[in-house]
Design a protein around this motif. Structure first.
Motif, short mmCIF file in Angstrom:
data_model
loop_
_atom_site.label_atom_id
_atom_site.label_comp_id
_atom_site.label_asym_id
_atom_site.label_seq_id
_atom_site.Cartn_x
_atom_site.Cartn_y
_atom_site.Cartn_z
N LYS A 133 26.12 -8.96 30.70
CA LYS A 133 26.46 -8.66 29.31
C LYS A 133 27.58 -9.59 28.83
CE LYS A 133 27.69 -4.72 26.40
NZ LYS A 133 27.99 -3.30 26.44
N THR A 134 28.54 -9.90 29.67
CA THR A 134 29.67 -10.67 29.16
C THR A 134 29.50 -12.18 29.28
OG1 THR A 134 31.89 -11.26 29.94
CG2 THR A 134 30.93 -9.39 30.96
N ASN A 135 28.91 -12.72 30.35
CA ASN A 135 28.78 -14.17 30.43
C ASN A 135 27.69 -14.59 31.41
OD1 ASN A 135 29.15 -16.92 30.60
ND2 ASN A 135 31.37 -16.81 30.58
N THR B 42 26.24 -17.53 31.55
CA THR B 42 26.43 -18.90 32.03
C THR B 42 27.25 -18.89 33.31
OG1 THR B 42 26.53 -19.54 29.73
CG2 THR B 42 27.24 -21.17 31.33
N ARG B 43 28.38 -18.18 33.27
CA ARG B 43 29.23 -18.13 34.45
C ARG B 43 28.48 -17.52 35.63
NH1 ARG B 43 31.52 -20.76 37.50
NH2 ARG B 43 33.26 -21.50 36.26
N LEU B 44 27.68 -16.52 35.34
CA LEU B 44 26.94 -15.85 36.41
C LEU B 44 25.99 -16.83 37.09
CD1 LEU B 44 27.11 -13.00 37.41
CD2 LEU B 44 25.15 -12.41 36.06
N MET C 133 27.14 -6.74 38.58
CA MET C 133 26.39 -7.91 38.13
C MET C 133 25.77 -7.66 36.76
SD MET C 133 27.03 -9.75 40.58
CE MET C 133 27.53 -9.61 42.26
N ARG D 146 26.94 -5.71 34.39
CA ARG D 146 27.98 -5.82 33.37
C ARG D 146 28.35 -7.29 33.15
NH1 ARG D 146 32.91 -2.71 34.45
NH2 ARG D 146 32.35 -2.75 36.64
N ALA D 147 28.27 -8.07 34.23
CA ALA D 147 28.56 -9.50 34.11
C ALA D 147 27.51 -10.18 33.24
CB ALA D 147 28.61 -10.14 35.49
#
Lengths: 404, 252
Positions: A235-237, A239-241, A230, A232-233
């Protein structure tokens, strides 16, 4: 084993071996040789390697995983040191209560600072953490709270230390007057002399090393857990999370607190090696240093921060010790005029100028190895592999999983 | 029975009335399309459903419960998943990691502090994620980095991430925007298949009439923030008001 995949287990073993045999590895040159000044195997420096290793591992959990760049992590380091020294003053020189309190207190501070700072992201988050750290530095440096309460909390510029008049309720005459763990003094060092070499085995170092291995193990587990996924998520997006039903804020706050606790532990260990706590430990330069360590070693990788911490501390201590007379010795084989010219050229990069060398190295790493020292290692590994492959004339592409 | 009920929703941005008195009800198990020309308020309406925007007045009920005032993650946990116009995926992560996140989100809720549990290969979540990837024919891309895939694959991954959560309502924001005809047809087939297999209610916002008429069972036409008509595709096709909104016939 220990709930780790084989690759991570190997990495843990490597780190454990490196730290356990550090007194040998860091002292490759005989004591009397001209190269002896490149030896780093003395207790004081080895302790700093592993303590800053812990600090950087914790920082990397926050920065490497979530991408939130905290510029005030030294605040927790300082809080950890002050907490440990206060335990010496109140209870006695056993280090356990001090370490325990330093982790708890830094967690509380991290919770407060993180709760407010994490309302913003990117550069604003960095500025908020920097502002908090500088406020805490000022408060500690002028002992604002202590003066307000009419007592001492941080003891201002002098720094917090233990006096004979302190209560030390658990202290007795039979116990040593310096930090110890159930009688084992942190300063005690056993020197092993073999031929021309001298190896130092220091109790404090080994304690810090064991704690660092444990800290490293926990970091691996966090990296490989759903919680780490979670992060790492984040860091990348983000909004999607959010639209996947996850609340990002508590995740970021949790890792901020964990990372603060690592810093607090490192601060506590510093006070265990030397029972002093000063405000300069919280200054922004110290916060910047851990950022450098993590990026230099490789942010987001497991071993990177440890390498980065070792690298910077090595240069800080070794390059800053080289002076002009040593340079003259090295270049004595040149004719006089050239010798002076060479020494003149190198002079700005050594001694007090070691920051210049570090800056150049940092630039080189960031430009040519954006993934840090770890990426350098991977590239060398790949080159070797390719060399072997072409010898075997084997085909098939190696699955390029990033080694961490 | 209507699973989503929108009643009298108004939204104003400064002087612009983006949504004016919107009423809409989406029947459970149906595919409902919302169409309209640019600036009709389709995306604003969608954002009001998922918690990104809060309407100035009106009510939005999902399965009898109001979604207003809730944040996106809470609304997702109620059972609404959203597919974005440009695929929102975790670009730095691998395909399987992308899939694991919604699986854990469904199992553990909005937040779970489990830093020391390990993500084992072959675990329950992993099996679930792989089965879903198999359904959308992406099993061969398991360890690929998500950002390195083609746009069509990203879209498929995003849909798989939404579907693995077993949502009760799937919101799709122009799922074929910017796609070539062949890709569009593939997407239509995929959505048809999903609908037939899983019986998920879908609300689609779409520009492309071809997509709308081949998928939807009911269509709502929005123009200038208000619904013009709501009817079956057959009736919408020849509806004078719809032609007017799209082609501006009254102007001549």
């Amino acid at each position: 084993m220990f709930g780790l995949e084989k690759r991570d287990y190997t990495l843990l073993i490597i780190v454990a071996c490196l730290t356990m045999f550090a007194p040998f590895i860091l002292n490759p040159f005989p004591t009397d040789s001209a190269m002896a000044q490149f030896n780093a195997g003395y207790p004081d420096l080895m302790q700093r390697f592993v303590i800053f290793g812990i600090f950087a591992i914790g920082f990397n959990l926050l920065f490497g995983l979530t991408g939130y760049l905290s510029f005030g992590h030294a605040a927790f380091l300082g809080v950890g040191s002050y907490s440990a020294v206060w335990m010496y003053k109140l209870l006695g020189y056993n280090i356990l209560p001090g370490l325990f309190l330093s982790v708890i207190v830094s967690a509380v501070f991290a919770l407060l600072i993180g709760y407010i700072s994490l309302r913003r992201s990117g550069i604003y988050f960095s500025i908020l953490t920097l502002a908090f750290a500088q406020m805490m530095f000022s408060i500690a440096y002028s002992d604002l709270i202590g003066r307000f309460l009419g007592t001492t909390i941080t003891n201002g510029e002098t720094g917090l230390q233990v006096y004979n008049s302190d209560p030390q309720v658990l202290h007795s005459a039979s116990k040593p007057d310096i930090p110890h763990l159930f009688g084992q003094q942190m300063q005690s060092t056993y020197s092993l002399d073999i031929a021309g070499w001298s190896f130092d085995f220091n109790t404090g170092y080994y304690l810090c090393a064991l704690i660092m291995i444990a800290a490293f193990y926990i970091a691996i587990r966090i990296f490989r857990s759903p919680f780490g996924l979670m992060l790492r998520a984040i860091k990348t997006n983000q909004t999607r999370l959010n639209y996947t039903g996850l609340n990002t804020r508590p995740y970021a706050l949790a890792v901020f607190v964990i990372s603060g606790m690592y810093a607090g532990l490192a601060g506590g260990l510093m006070a265990c090696m030397d029972p002093l706590a000063g405000a300069e430990r919280m200054q922004w330069t110290a916060s910047g240093e851990v950022v450098l360590m993590t990026i230099l070693g490789g942010a987001g990788t497991l071993i990177g921060p440890v390498l980065g911490a070792g690298f910077i501390k090595y240069f800080e201590n070794i390059f800053s010790k080289i002076n002009d007379s040593i340079l003259h010795q090295w270049f004595a084989f040149f004719p006089d005029g050239i010798e002076d010219a060479v020494v003149f050229m190198i002079h700005p990069f050594i001694g007090k100028g070691w920051h210049l060398t570090l800056g150049i190295l940092f630039m080189l790493v960031v430009i040519f190895l954006p993934g840090g020292l770890v990426e350098g290692g991977q590239r060398i590994g790949k080159l070797l592999k390719r060399g072997k492959k072409s010898e075997d004339k084997g085909d098939g592409d190696a699955a390029s999983t990033p080694a961490e | 029975m209507a699973i989503l009920e929108v009643r009298g929703v108004n939204k104003r941005f400064g002087g612009l009335q983006a949504l004016g008195d919107v009423n809409l009800s989406v029947e459970e198990g149906s595919v409902h399309a919302i169409i309209g020309p640019n600036g009709a308020g389709k995306s604003t309406l969608l954002n009001c459903l998922v918690g990104k925007l809060n309407p100035d007045s009106g009510s939005v009920n999902f399965d009898g419960q109001s979604v207003l005032g809730r944040s996106p993650h809470e609304i997702n946990q109620m059972g609404i998943s959203r597919v974005f116009q440009t695929p929102e995926i975790f670009g730095d992560l691998t395909v399987i990691e992308n899939m694991l996140i919604p699986c854990y989100a469904r199992r553990d809720g909005a937040f779970k502090l489990n830093p020391l549990t390990s993500m084992r290969k072959g675990g329950e979540m992993q099996t679930k994620a792989e089965a879903m990837l198999d359904d959308v024919n992406m099993l061969d891309k398991l360890h690929m980095q998500a950002s390195s895939m083609s746009r069509g694959d990203k879209r498929r991954l995003e849909m798989a991430m939404c579907l693995v959560q077993e949502p009760r309502l799937l919101l799709l924001d122009e799922p074929t925007a910017g796609m070539a005809r062949a890709d569009t047809n593939n997407t239509i087939d995929l959505l048809k298949e999903i609908h037939a297999k899983r019986d998920i209610t879908m609300a689609i916002i779409e520009h492309d009439m071809h997509v709308v008429f081949s998928l939807a069972q009911r269509i709502t036409v929005l123009a200038q923030g208000t619904p013009l008509v709501e009817d079956t595709p057959e009736n919408i096709k020849g509806h004078p008001k719809v032609k007017e909104a799209y082609l501006g016939e009254t102007a001549e």
